[in-house]
Design an enzyme around this catalytic site. Structure first.
Site, PDB file in Angstrom:
ATOM      1  N   GLY A  45       0.840  -1.191   0.000  1.00  0.00           N
ATOM      2  CA  GLY A  45       0.000   0.000   0.000  1.00  0.00           C
ATOM      3  C   GLY A  45       0.875   1.241   0.000  1.00  0.00           C
ATOM      4  CD  GLN A  50       3.278   6.001   2.598  1.00  0.00           C
ATOM      5  OE1 GLN A  50       2.306   5.464   2.076  1.00  0.00           O
ATOM      6  NE2 GLN A  50       4.240   5.316   3.192  1.00  0.00           N
ATOM      7  CB  CYS A  94       4.965   2.443   7.368  1.00  0.00           C
ATOM      8  SG  CYS A  94       4.490   3.913   6.453  1.00  0.00           S
ATOM      9  CG  LEU A  95       6.489   1.006   1.372  1.00  0.00           C
ATOM     10  CD1 LEU A  95       5.929   1.239  -0.028  1.00  0.00           C
ATOM     11  CD2 LEU A  95       7.634  -0.004   1.338  1.00  0.00           C
ATOM     12  CG  HIS A 136      -0.903   1.455   7.245  1.00  0.00           C
ATOM     13  ND1 HIS A 136       0.052   0.988   8.138  1.00  0.00           N
ATOM     14  CD2 HIS A 136      -0.240   2.286   6.410  1.00  0.00           C
ATOM     15  CE1 HIS A 136       1.220   1.537   7.844  1.00  0.00           C
ATOM     16  NE2 HIS A 136       1.078   2.322   6.796  1.00  0.00           N
ATOM     17  CD  GLU A 137      -1.163   2.483   2.623  1.00  0.00           C
ATOM     18  OE1 GLU A 137      -0.749   3.656   2.482  1.00  0.00           O
ATOM     19  OE2 GLU A 137      -0.419   1.551   2.984  1.00  0.00           O
ATOM     20  CG  HIS A 140       0.005   7.015   5.239  1.00  0.00           C
ATOM     21  ND1 HIS A 140       1.134   7.514   5.849  1.00  0.00           N
ATOM     22  CD2 HIS A 140       0.234   5.687   5.063  1.00  0.00           C
ATOM     23  CE1 HIS A 140       2.000   6.526   6.044  1.00  0.00           C
ATOM     24  NE2 HIS A 140       1.479   5.405   5.576  1.00  0.00           N
TER      25      HIS A 140
HETATM   26 ZN    ZN Z   1       2.394   3.569   5.693  1.00  0.00          ZN
END
Ligand code: ZN
Length: 172
Positions: A45, A50, A94-95, A136-137, A140
């Site tokens: 995701g 991000q 998380c990226l 989660h996304e 963000h």
């Molecule tokens: Zn994340």
């Protein structure tokens, strides 16, 4: 085009993102870029903030296994319309917080509404990893990270590791 993923801490990861009002070609391109960036990371995701774009746009693909066909989802203006009472705990990463993982408890099932890549309204229920990932996304887009669910000590420890990583990356 693959884009650069911001690493926490970064003020752009703490911002409230703006709803998308006009689904233009540049926004579709951004969605495609997010998918490419997510798959190459690799991740399941990714949210527009991000990569430093403060629009309400997320992409995800939680299909598992080497032989699974890709199942990319593009969601403009996603929002949770209903959640289950049942909770589920997953070890999240998380990226924007590379190589750090922690258990987070969230509703096990969610109903999400969004606008798809073609501008059509969609609504669908998610469970399992998909439910965790989509929540989660969406977080963000409200400037919220999975570490915000942890206790302050754990959160500070991870943040200090990320500050160190960013200093090392800046020197490289
Ligand atoms: Zn994340």
């Amino acid at each position: 085009m693959k884009r650069n993923i911001l690493i926490h801490p970064d003020p752009r990861l703490k911002k409230l993102c703006e709803p998308v009002t006009d689904l233009s070609d540049p926004l579709r391109q951004l969605a495609d870029d997010l998918l490419e960036t997510m798959y190459k990371a690799p991740g399941i995701g990714l949210a527009a903030p991000q990569v430093g774009v403060l629009d309400r746009l997320i992409v995800l693909d939680c299909e598992k296994g080497e032989n699974a066909a890709p199942k990319p989802l593009v969601m403009f203006n996603p929002h949770v319309v209903a959640v289950s009472d049942e909770q589920n705990t997953y070890e999240e990463g998380c990226l924007s917080i590379p190589d750090q993982f922690a258990d987070v408890t969230r509703p096990a099932e969610v109903e999400v509404a969004w606008i798809d890549r073609d501008g059509n309204a969609q609504q669908q229920g998610f469970n399992g990893l998909w439910a965790t990932c989509v929540q989660h996304e969406i977080d963000h887009l409200d400037g919220k990270l999975f570490i915000d669910y942890l206790g302050p000590l754990k959160r500070q420890m991870i943040t200090r590791r990320m500050q160190k990583l960013k200093r090392e990356l800046a020197r490289a």
